[in-house]
Design a protein around this motif. Structure first.
Motif, short mmCIF file in Angstrom:
data_model
loop_
_atom_site.label_atom_id
_atom_site.label_comp_id
_atom_site.label_asym_id
_atom_site.label_seq_id
_atom_site.Cartn_x
_atom_site.Cartn_y
_atom_site.Cartn_z
N THR A 190 0.86 -1.13 -0.07
CA THR A 190 0.11 0.07 0.04
C THR A 190 0.94 1.16 -0.14
O THR A 190 0.53 2.36 -0.98
CB THR A 190 -0.93 -0.03 1.23
OG1 THR A 190 -1.73 -1.08 1.27
CG2 THR A 190 -1.80 1.05 1.26
N ALA A 191 1.98 1.36 0.88
CA ALA A 191 2.80 2.41 0.84
C ALA A 191 3.58 2.66 -0.39
O ALA A 191 3.72 3.74 -0.82
CB ALA A 191 3.82 2.16 1.89
N ARG A 192 3.84 1.58 -1.17
CA ARG A 192 4.48 1.39 -2.24
C ARG A 192 3.51 1.99 -3.37
O ARG A 192 3.87 3.15 -4.33
CB ARG A 192 4.89 0.39 -2.81
CG ARG A 192 5.78 0.30 -4.30
CD ARG A 192 6.10 -1.24 -4.26
NE ARG A 192 6.66 -1.39 -5.84
CZ ARG A 192 6.04 -1.61 -6.77
NH1 ARG A 192 4.60 -1.76 -6.78
NH2 ARG A 192 6.34 -1.77 -8.11
N GLN A 193 2.40 1.70 -3.55
CA GLN A 193 1.50 2.29 -4.67
C GLN A 193 1.18 4.01 -4.25
O GLN A 193 1.04 4.74 -5.29
CB GLN A 193 0.14 1.52 -4.34
CG GLN A 193 0.38 -0.05 -5.00
CD GLN A 193 0.54 -0.06 -6.13
OE1 GLN A 193 0.44 0.85 -7.00
NE2 GLN A 193 1.35 -1.40 -6.60
N GLU A 194 1.14 4.13 -2.89
CA GLU A 194 0.94 5.51 -2.75
C GLU A 194 1.86 6.42 -3.01
O GLU A 194 1.71 7.63 -3.44
CB GLU A 194 0.12 5.49 -0.99
CG GLU A 194 -1.00 4.86 -0.89
CD GLU A 194 -1.30 4.96 0.68
OE1 GLU A 194 -0.52 5.39 1.55
OE2 GLU A 194 -2.57 4.72 1.07
N SER A 195 3.12 5.82 -2.54
CA SER A 195 4.22 6.70 -2.83
C SER A 195 4.65 6.86 -4.13
O SER A 195 4.87 8.08 -4.72
CB SER A 195 5.52 5.95 -2.10
OG SER A 195 5.33 5.91 -0.93
N LEU A 196 4.32 5.86 -5.14
CA LEU A 196 4.41 5.99 -6.50
C LEU A 196 3.45 7.05 -7.18
O LEU A 196 3.81 7.89 -7.94
CB LEU A 196 4.06 4.73 -7.26
CG LEU A 196 5.31 3.58 -7.17
CD1 LEU A 196 5.07 2.39 -7.76
CD2 LEU A 196 6.74 4.30 -7.58
N ALA A 197 2.20 6.95 -6.73
CA ALA A 197 1.29 7.81 -7.16
C ALA A 197 1.62 9.34 -6.79
O ALA A 197 1.59 10.36 -7.69
CB ALA A 197 -0.07 7.70 -6.48
N ALA A 198 2.09 9.59 -5.53
CA ALA A 198 2.75 10.82 -5.11
C ALA A 198 3.86 11.16 -5.95
O ALA A 198 3.98 12.56 -6.57
CB ALA A 198 3.11 10.75 -3.52
N ALA A 199 4.69 10.20 -6.44
CA ALA A 199 6.10 10.64 -7.41
C ALA A 199 5.46 11.15 -8.39
O ALA A 199 6.25 12.06 -8.75
CB ALA A 199 6.86 9.35 -7.33
N VAL A 200 4.52 10.55 -9.14
CA VAL A 200 4.09 11.01 -10.54
C VAL A 200 3.53 12.41 -10.32
O VAL A 200 3.90 13.33 -11.16
CB VAL A 200 3.16 10.27 -11.07
CG1 VAL A 200 2.21 10.77 -12.28
CG2 VAL A 200 3.36 8.67 -11.12
N GLN A 201 2.98 12.78 -9.14
CA GLN A 201 2.57 14.00 -9.28
C GLN A 201 3.62 15.19 -8.82
O GLN A 201 3.53 16.03 -9.50
CB GLN A 201 1.39 14.08 -8.09
CG GLN A 201 0.08 13.51 -8.11
CD GLN A 201 -0.58 13.85 -9.48
OE1 GLN A 201 -0.75 15.17 -9.65
NE2 GLN A 201 -1.23 12.90 -10.25
N PRO A 219 4.45 14.83 -0.74
CA PRO A 219 3.22 15.11 -0.09
C PRO A 219 2.90 14.56 1.47
O PRO A 219 2.25 15.15 2.22
CB PRO A 219 2.32 14.60 -1.34
CG PRO A 219 3.09 14.51 -2.29
CD PRO A 219 4.22 14.04 -1.74
N ASP A 220 3.36 13.34 1.67
CA ASP A 220 3.51 12.69 2.81
C ASP A 220 4.65 12.65 3.31
O ASP A 220 5.57 11.71 2.87
CB ASP A 220 2.77 11.38 2.88
CG ASP A 220 2.66 10.53 4.30
OD1 ASP A 220 3.22 11.53 5.25
OD2 ASP A 220 2.19 9.48 4.48
N PRO A 221 5.20 13.43 4.09
CA PRO A 221 6.58 13.76 4.22
C PRO A 221 7.19 12.53 5.09
O PRO A 221 8.27 12.03 5.09
CB PRO A 221 6.59 14.80 5.46
CG PRO A 221 5.59 15.67 5.17
CD PRO A 221 4.54 14.81 4.81
#
Length: 494
Positions: free
Chosen positions: A46-57, A193-195
């Motif tokens: 879950t953290a990987r998916q959320e971090s990858l989405a934030a990385a794209v933005q 976005p999530d430090p």
């Protein structure tokens, strides 16, 4: 296989409560470990998916900033950077350098590497194939932001508090450097976005570990209390059975409390105890009745034999009647000797044995004593009768007797050795079960019954001990008695 079982069983507690607690601990810990592993796997994904989405933005925002500075006229760039620093409102700390600034990357974390590669790939895809960018994560405390060596701690707080230095603890900073024109490198630094996105992938944070420990301790405490309540009736049953087995009176029946299984167990024990006590009482009454019932006919038969004219036949009848009388008395004596009603008390075994050795059954017998001060918990008269039987047997089978008392671990060891002919191995197997009389002893003591060993064994076993027989290598029989010993008395030893 058996050696392996004995090996791991050595590590188990001896009590039922201890073993149940160990099993519960292992079960709860195993369940928590398996649950934590499954949860950690899902958490990391879950953290990987959320971090990858934030990385794209984040990559798209950085690409827009790079394009903006590339298209902005050079004279306006310093003015815009100054406004961004003083007024805020931007995601990145921005600086323009003449070369790429060396940055010490944050290494050893797979999620950091995945996010950095994702940002770089998305950034280069958005800017075009000809544009190369450097993307790394670093800690802000030692992060260099300019080619003149300026670091984050050297900057004014108003510039970095909202973008680089977070409170109450620092967070990893994403650094993007891209050459947007020859000799001009745009430096962008900012948090995700999530430090604290790395914490989302870590299942062993302090609060989570504390929660697991609280859960484990709570389960164990409740389980221990429950098991202790279940085991208490078993302890009461063991204490009652031990007291009854040692001849002590059981004052009242076991309370029939607890679960249905424990109530059935207590009820069955109470019923068994009542039946055994009734059997013992009936046995005593039976033998008393037999004793009184046989005295009259035996005496009547003896009187009738006096009327016989044949003296030899009269003597034979008298001998048979005497044997019958002796058998009845011996049987009654064996019952009484094995059922002596006394209170348990500390018995100085050395004093008891010394007194018995000073008064042998044959006055000319020699008894050599080697005794050390030792005490046992027992019934004095019963123990005296048991050891008297052993000493009498030893004296009857050999004029010389050796008596030894020593401590063996937590037991008192008594050895009675005679210097007689010994005992055949075949007779040792049944020595305690049936009246056994050797020819040598029968000749020297014709009125004996052969019940001494059996009576002694019953008394010793009632005291929690054991009795053994073996022939000495140099001749004679050795009788060994082991009894639970009390702690040595310092005053006695002194």
């Amino acid at each position: 296989m058996s050696e392996t079982r004995r090996g791991w069983r050595r590590w188990l507690p001896d009590s039922l409560l201890g073993r149940i607690v160990v099993v519960l601990v292992l079960g709860v810990v195993a369940a928590q470990l398996i649950g934590t592993l499954l949860w950690a796997r899902q958490l990391r994904e879950t953290a990987r998916q959320e971090s990858l989405a934030a990385a794209v933005q984040l990559a798209r925002s950085a690409a827009g900033t790079i394009r903006f500075f590339r298209d902005l006229p050079p004279p306006f760039r310093p003015i815009l950077i100054e406004q961004l620093r003083t007024m805020g409102g931007t995601r990145f700390f921005v600086n323009v350098n003449r070369a790429a600034v060396p940055v010490e990357p944050l290494a050893g974390n797979d999620l950091v590497d995945i996010v950095a590669r994702s940002v770089q790939a998305e950034l280069e895809r958005d800017l075009g194939a000809g544009q190369h960018a450097q993307v790394v994560f670093a800690w802000p405390q030692t992060l260099q932001v300019a080619d003149d060596g300026t670091r984050v701690p050297d900057l004014p707080d108003a510039w970095v508090q909202a973008t680089l230095l977070l409170r109450p603890r620092p967070a990893p900073v994403l650094v993007v450097q891209a050459e947007f024109e020859p000799g001009r490198w745009l430096y962008l630094a900012g948090t995700m976005p999530d430090p604290y996105f790395l914490d989302n992938a870590n299942p062993l944070t302090l609060d989570r570990v504390a929660l697991q420990l609280v859960t484990l301790v709570t389960v164990l405490l409740l389980s221990a209390l429950l098991v202790r309540g279940l085991i208490r009736p078993l302890d009461q049953l063991a204490a009652a059975a031990r007291a009854f087995g040692h001849g002590e009176a059981v004052p009242e029946p076991l309370p029939e409390t607890g679960t249905a299984e424990l109530r059935r167990m207590a009820r069955a024990f109470n019923d068994m105890l009542a039946r055994i006590q009734g059997y013992l009482l009936d046995r005593e009454r039976l033998f008393v009745g037999i004793s009184h019932g046989l005295k009259t006919p035996i005496m009547r038969l003896k009187l009738r034999t006096e009327l016989l004219d044949d003296e030899r036949l009269q003597a034979d009848f008298h001998e048979d009647l005497d044997d019958l009388d002796m058998m009845v008395k011996s049987a009654l004596q064996s019952v009484r000797d094995s059922d002596i009603h006394e209170n348990l008390t500390p018995v100085p075994l050395d004093t008891l044995l010394q007194r018995l050795a000073s008064r042998p059954i044959l006055p000319d017998a020699r008894i050599e004593c080697a005794l050390r001060p030792l005490r046992v918990q027992g019934k004095p008269l019963a123990l005296e009768r048991a050891f008297r039987n052993l000493l009498d047997n030893a004296v009857l089978y050999g004029d010389r007797v050796q008596l030894r008392l020593a401590r063996q671990g937590n037991q008192a060891l008594v050895e009675v050795r005679d210097f007689g002919p010994g005992m055949a191995p075949a007779d040792m197997a049944t020595a305690f079960e049936t009246p056994v009389r050797q020819d040598h002893g029968a000749h020297r003591h014709p009125n004996g019954s052969g019940l001494g060993l059996g009576i002694s064994r019953n008394i010793v076993q009632a005291h929690g001990g054991e009795i053994r027989l073996h022939n000495h290598a140099e001749g004679g029989l050795v009788v060994t008695v082991l009894l639970p010993a009390l702690e040595d008395d310092p005053e006695t030893l002194a």
